[in-house]
Design an enzyme around this catalytic site. Structure first.
Site, PDB file in Angstrom:
ATOM      1  CG  ASP A  12       6.361  -2.286   0.961  1.00 44.20           C
ATOM      2  OD1 ASP A  12       6.367  -1.136   1.475  1.00 44.20           O
ATOM      3  OD2 ASP A  12       6.379  -3.049   1.101  1.00 44.20           O
ATOM      4  CD  GLU A  36      -1.548   4.475  -1.617  1.00 42.17           C
ATOM      5  OE1 GLU A  36      -0.672   3.631  -2.156  1.00 42.17           O
ATOM      6  OE2 GLU A  36      -2.154   4.681  -3.155  1.00 42.17           O
TER       7      GLU A  36
HETATM    8  N1  CAA Z   1       5.130  -6.334   3.142  1.00 44.32           N
HETATM    9  C1  CAA Z   1       5.081  -7.345   4.314  1.00 44.32           C
HETATM   10  N2  CAA Z   1       5.155  -7.129   5.671  1.00 44.32           N
HETATM   11  C2  CAA Z   1       5.712  -6.099   6.482  1.00 44.32           C
HETATM   12  C3  CAA Z   1       5.902  -4.913   5.708  1.00 44.32           C
HETATM   13  C4  CAA Z   1       5.709  -4.575   4.427  1.00 44.32           C
HETATM   14  N3  CAA Z   1       6.195  -3.637   3.818  1.00 44.32           N
HETATM   15  N4  CAA Z   1       5.848  -3.890   6.369  1.00 44.32           N
HETATM   16  C5  CAA Z   1       6.340  -5.033   7.706  1.00 44.32           C
HETATM   17  N5  CAA Z   1       5.425  -6.178   7.481  1.00 44.32           N
HETATM   18  C6  CAA Z   1       5.573  -7.508   8.766  1.00 44.32           C
HETATM   19  C7  CAA Z   1       6.993  -7.214   9.735  1.00 44.32           C
HETATM   20  O1  CAA Z   1       7.467  -7.972   8.658  1.00 44.32           O
HETATM   21  C8  CAA Z   1       5.829  -7.915  10.560  1.00 44.32           C
HETATM   22  O2  CAA Z   1       6.098  -9.596  10.331  1.00 44.32           O
HETATM   23  P1  CAA Z   1       6.168 -10.551  11.694  1.00 44.32           P
HETATM   24  O3  CAA Z   1       5.472 -10.611  12.535  1.00 44.32           O
HETATM   25  O4  CAA Z   1       6.409 -11.580  10.845  1.00 44.32           O
HETATM   26  O5  CAA Z   1       7.549 -10.211  12.111  1.00 44.32           O
HETATM   27  C9  CAA Z   1       4.353  -7.197  10.211  1.00 44.32           C
HETATM   28  O6  CAA Z   1       4.303  -7.086   9.192  1.00 44.32           O
HETATM   29  C10 CAA Z   1       3.915  -6.018  11.759  1.00 44.32           C
HETATM   30  O7  CAA Z   1       5.721  -5.127  11.494  1.00 44.32           O
HETATM   31  P2  CAA Z   1       5.428  -4.021  12.343  1.00 44.32           P
HETATM   32  O8  CAA Z   1       5.186  -4.969  13.497  1.00 44.32           O
HETATM   33  O9  CAA Z   1       5.754  -3.362  12.202  1.00 44.32           O
HETATM   34  O10 CAA Z   1       3.369  -3.298  12.318  1.00 44.32           O
HETATM   35  P3  CAA Z   1       3.291  -2.106  12.886  1.00 44.32           P
HETATM   36  O11 CAA Z   1       1.530  -2.423  13.668  1.00 44.32           O
HETATM   37  O12 CAA Z   1       4.066  -1.838  13.768  1.00 44.32           O
HETATM   38  O13 CAA Z   1       3.076  -0.951  11.217  1.00 44.32           O
HETATM   39  C11 CAA Z   1       3.724   0.310   9.848  1.00 44.32           C
HETATM   40  C12 CAA Z   1       4.120  -0.740  10.915  1.00 44.32           C
HETATM   41  C13 CAA Z   1       4.692   0.543   9.123  1.00 44.32           C
HETATM   42  C14 CAA Z   1       2.972   1.720  11.187  1.00 44.32           C
HETATM   43  C15 CAA Z   1       1.769   0.276   9.330  1.00 44.32           C
HETATM   44  O14 CAA Z   1       1.014  -0.252  10.029  1.00 44.32           O
HETATM   45  C16 CAA Z   1       1.940   0.789   8.437  1.00 44.32           C
HETATM   46  O15 CAA Z   1       2.125   1.492   7.546  1.00 44.32           O
HETATM   47  N6  CAA Z   1       1.008   1.729   8.123  1.00 44.32           N
HETATM   48  C17 CAA Z   1       0.363   2.883   7.526  1.00 44.32           C
HETATM   49  C18 CAA Z   1      -0.687   2.145   7.580  1.00 44.32           C
HETATM   50  C19 CAA Z   1      -1.079   3.108   6.189  1.00 44.32           C
HETATM   51  O16 CAA Z   1      -0.329   3.152   4.570  1.00 44.32           O
HETATM   52  N7  CAA Z   1      -2.727   3.471   5.617  1.00 44.32           N
HETATM   53  C20 CAA Z   1      -2.827   3.854   3.603  1.00 44.32           C
HETATM   54  C21 CAA Z   1      -4.145   3.050   3.886  1.00 44.32           C
HETATM   55  S1  CAA Z   1      -4.995   3.427   1.977  1.00 44.32           S
HETATM   56  C22 CAA Z   1      -5.398   4.468   1.695  1.00 44.32           C
HETATM   57  O17 CAA Z   1      -4.819   6.019   1.877  1.00 44.32           O
HETATM   58  C23 CAA Z   1      -6.729   5.069   0.940  1.00 44.32           C
HETATM   59  C24 CAA Z   1      -6.820   4.895  -0.090  1.00 44.32           C
HETATM   60  O18 CAA Z   1      -7.289   5.156  -0.634  1.00 44.32           O
HETATM   61  C25 CAA Z   1      -5.289   5.861  -1.066  1.00 44.32           C
END
Ligand code: CAA
Length: 395
Positions: free
Chosen positions: A252, A375
């Site tokens: 975030d 990200e």
């Molecule tokens: N903050 C805290 N907790 C969160 C959250 C957040 N922003 N978003 C979801 N959660 C929690 C949910 O509340 C849930 O908790 P409970 O089980 O207690 O209810 C839990 O996480 C699981 O949530 P989801 O079922 O929504 O999870 P999901 O598996 O369906 O995934 C997603 C959701 C939004 C697709 C997430 O996986 C995501 O953001 N994926 C993208 C990953 C990403 O950004 N990767 C980049 C890596 S970093 C990078 O780029 C490398 C670099 O070096 C620059």
């Protein structure tokens, strides 16, 4: 049946404080004098002089939002995005080194580290003596981060044993400390994930392939291998099962940083286009005098400003400890789109010269694209925003 989407209730101040203005000025002058003159060279050579990272440490940028007690500048997220815009306006490669270090490596330590972990790991990171990275993505799991295959199992005594491969890790080749996520029990999916900090040189922890990229070529993007890596339990961040939430709440903040990076790239496109349009003549006048060019410049300026305001809003919410998951995604979704569009128009305004390495336009074009991918892709940002509207959402 009608559905209304409530207007944003969040309060945030558009005026920068004197301190924030000072930070902005310092970053602008440093980036203009020290980074911009070598931005093309950084891209061409595929490397950032270590000197620049050291200087960012001295200026306090590497620990900008870390409390002073742990060697940071003790400033806020708004100050961080101001610095990110300025550094990325000069060079997006240098910007991503800073952004990954600050939003992805120091931030989870600030939020989830114990005092002992902060003393030992956060302090050298915040002072810029160490470089940090964040290892979440894997060869077979990017957007679906919870599907990771890297495992953490209990070893002897209080230790953990890590096995697996992480992919696309910014700063991975040189980082002194890696924040890494691993699965303790695949049956539990995200509830089995745990976070650790792993120090460079830990036996079994090695840097693998270095990726060759379209843009941000001066920053390193590496594979990291974990082969029976023994990590003491006091290197664990949060509880077992908290890892996924630590990763997503860290992202975030990271997404706000990438939005600021995109604003910086869009501004570079605008400023370079404006300068060129005033110099270049065609049909007996400056190309800036043609309405077709003016319309492009006006759109770039408008969209860049809108992207900046969304970025400031998300940063301000995070500073206030308010919910900002959707706002961070909104800022990143919009700003990355603006950067890509601005870069396309910048190349167009430069015409044939826009296609040449001798001019900055083609670098902006290559650098901008990644902001729609890392990200969290734009499609994942849309999903996060929609989830928030539909009543799901998170922290
Ligand atoms: N903050 C805290 N907790 C969160 C959250 C957040 N922003 N978003 C979801 N959660 C929690 C949910 O509340 C849930 O908790 P409970 O089980 O207690 O209810 C839990 O996480 C699981 O949530 P989801 O079922 O929504 O999870 P999901 O598996 O369906 O995934 C997603 C959701 C939004 C697709 C997430 O996986 C995501 O953001 N994926 C993208 C990953 C990403 O950004 N990767 C980049 C890596 S970093 C990078 O780029 C490398 C670099 O070096 C620059």
């Amino acid at each position: 049946m009608t559905t209304t989407v409530a207007p944003a209730e969040a309060k945030f101040d558009l005026a920068l404080t004197e301190e924030q203005q000072l930070v902005q000025r310092t970053a602008r002058e440093w980036a203009r004098d020290r980074v911009l003159p070598i931005a093309a060279e950084i891209d061409e050579n595929g490397a950032i002089p270590r000197e620049l990272v050291r200087e960012m440490g001295e200026l306090g940028f590497m620990g900008i939002d870390v409390p002073e007690r742990w060697g940071g500048a003790g400033l806020d997220m708004v100050s961080y995005v101001l610095v990110m815009e300025e550094v990325n306006r000069a060079c997006a490669s240098t910007g991503v080194v800073l952004g990954s270090h600050v939003s992805l490596a120091t931030a989870p330590l600030v939020r989830y580290g114990t005092d002992a972990q902060k003393d030992r790991f956060l302090t050298p990171l915040a002072k810029g003596q160490w470089l940090g990275c964040f290892a979440l993505s894997e060869p077979a799991s990017g957007s679906d981060a919870a599907a990771m295959r890297t495992t953490a199992r209990r070893g002897d005594g209080d230790a953990w044993i890590l096995n697996g491969t992480k992919n696309f890790i910014t700063n991975g080749a040189f980082a002194d400390l890696t924040v890494v996520f691993a699965q303790t029990d695949p049956a539990q999916r995200h509830k089995g994930i745990v976070a650790f900090v792993v120090e460079k040189g830990t036996p079994g922890f090695t840097v693998g392939k270095l990726e060759k990229k379209l843009g941000i070529r001066g920053s390193d993007t590496a594979q990291l291998h974990f082969s029976d890596v023994r990590v003491p339990d006091d290197h664990r961040l949060g509880e077992v099962g908290d890892g996924f939430k630590i990763a997503l709440s860290t992202l975030d903040g990271g997404r706000i940083g990438i939005a600021a990076q995109a604003v910086g790239i869009a501004r570079a496109c605008l400023e370079d286009s404006l300068a060129y349009a005033k110099e270049r003549h065609a049909f007996g006048q400056r190309i800036a005098d043609f309405q077709a060019i003016q319309a492009k410049l006006a759109d770039m300026a408008t969209e860049t400003d809108a992207a900046r305001l969304l970025t400031w809003k998300a940063a301000s919410l995070r500073d206030r400890g308010e919910r900002h998951t959707a706002e961070a995604a909104t800022a990143k979704l919009f700003a990355s789109d603006v950067a890509v569009r601005a870069a396309r128009e910048c190349v167009q305004i430069f015409g044939g010269y826009g296609y040449l390495r001798d001019f900055p336009a083609e670098r902006h074009y290559r650098d901008a694209k990644i902001t729609e991918i890392y990200e969290g892709t734009s499609e994942i940002m849309q999903l996060v925003i929609a989830e928030d509207m539909l009543g799901g959402g998170a922290a």
